[in-house]
Design a protein around this motif. Sequence first.
Motif, short mmCIF file in Angstrom:
data_model
loop_
_atom_site.label_atom_id
_atom_site.label_comp_id
_atom_site.label_asym_id
_atom_site.label_seq_id
_atom_site.Cartn_x
_atom_site.Cartn_y
_atom_site.Cartn_z
N PHE A 220 0.74 -1.15 0.00
CA PHE A 220 -0.08 -0.15 0.12
C PHE A 220 0.89 1.19 0.11
O PHE A 220 1.75 1.38 0.81
CB PHE A 220 -0.83 0.06 1.21
N LEU A 221 0.65 2.09 -1.10
CA LEU A 221 1.33 3.43 -0.97
C LEU A 221 0.80 4.27 -0.29
O LEU A 221 -0.45 4.72 -0.57
CB LEU A 221 1.47 3.70 -2.58
N PHE A 222 1.48 4.95 0.75
CA PHE A 222 0.78 6.01 1.46
C PHE A 222 0.82 7.20 0.83
O PHE A 222 2.10 7.96 0.74
CB PHE A 222 1.41 6.07 2.82
N GLN A 223 0.14 7.67 0.04
CA GLN A 223 0.10 8.93 -0.91
C GLN A 223 -0.70 9.96 0.02
O GLN A 223 -1.63 10.15 0.97
CB GLN A 223 -0.93 8.89 -1.95
N THR A 224 0.22 11.25 -0.10
CA THR A 224 -0.49 12.64 0.47
C THR A 224 -0.20 13.61 -0.64
O THR A 224 0.63 13.57 -1.73
CB THR A 224 0.27 13.00 1.56
N GLY A 225 -1.05 14.55 -0.74
CA GLY A 225 -0.64 15.68 -1.55
C GLY A 225 0.62 16.69 -1.03
O GLY A 225 0.86 16.30 0.11
#
Length: 398
Positions: A220-225
């Motif tokens: 799971f890639l923890f994406q944030t803006g």
Amino acid sequence: MTRVVIADLRTGDKLVDMPVKSGDWEDRLNTAESINATISVRNPAVQRLSPRSATTPAKTILAIMEGDLVMAGGPIWARRYDRDRGTVQLGAAGMQSIWDHRLILPVLARTYGLNQWIIPDPTDATKTIPNPALASSYTGLWLGTILKRVVQQAMAWTGGDLPIVFQPDEVSTNTDHDRTIQGTDFRTVGDFIRDTSQVIGGPEVNFQGRLRADRKGLEFLFQTGTGAQPLITSTSDVTWDLTAPESPISNFQVDEDATKLASLAWQVGGRSTDTVMVARAADSTLTDAGYPLLESFDSSHTDVSKQATLDGWAAADIQNAPLETWSFNALVNGRPSIAEYSVGDFHTVKIAKYQRKLRIGDPWYPDGGTFRRRLVGRSGDHRGRIVKLEFAPALEAS
């Protein structure tokens, strides 16, 4: 091809396809996905997978995939066995859901003396303060990177390891981004993620499931803006023609909700500093247009200690238009296909001018037009034929 898969929660390993009777999934912006599946324990193919141990709640991942694309996936939290029907219902939520079960505490809190969590205030012997050794403090970092640090700290605990990968760090010179969470707050990681993403200019977040490079497990890639673009969106440019002949769109609906309208918003804070702070934001757009004065009040951020942060929460509560959601069904493998867009992307929807005699256009939007919308949710089922898409107005574009 639609696949329902099971994997180990802490490693992402032991990826197996699970035959199901039915299943569905939903992915919404900034929230944990919802995944459900029903399996038959009378099915020999299911029996060979030892379903009771293979689907252990809080230990196993349930995911629905379209080919190699993970539509939604995360920990199984609930299951229900029905002996008469010979079925088991599995209920899971996206990887973001696990953080409602983890606290923001440094690893040393596991063994730190309980009589040392509160210490005398060095500036006033008659008072006590939370021990700063148990605080989680972050300075000089973008909010998305602070969220990354909080998640990494939780994963550093024994048993805290999870198949999560991260984006590069991003620094920030804005001191309003600095954060300190006291150990005595016992704040959950999940609450902190939600609060940080909801401040004005805060980063959107997503735990994007994907097939590992070795194709033997999930991660799971923890994406944030980012600071430059707080929204999570891609360069995908999808256009839907709602009223074209043989349009791939069906079941177009529009929902409007005015219950959150507010011209005057109030917030209170200061609990962490034993003071009372009040923030107020006002906008006359609605009252100038003839609406009655509508107010909102929120006391859920009483731990905020910075006036600027509290002011931001109040400003975010101002709402000058009803929340308008568009939705319609599209073919999963049509044109465009589901692989061409993700939640958060911006889309264009075309509606022809309404002509009753020719049965062209839409009577609710008689002038027709080209509308910019942002995809905020999508959902489907185990059949993998139709996907339901939900859109909000595109207030900001990439």
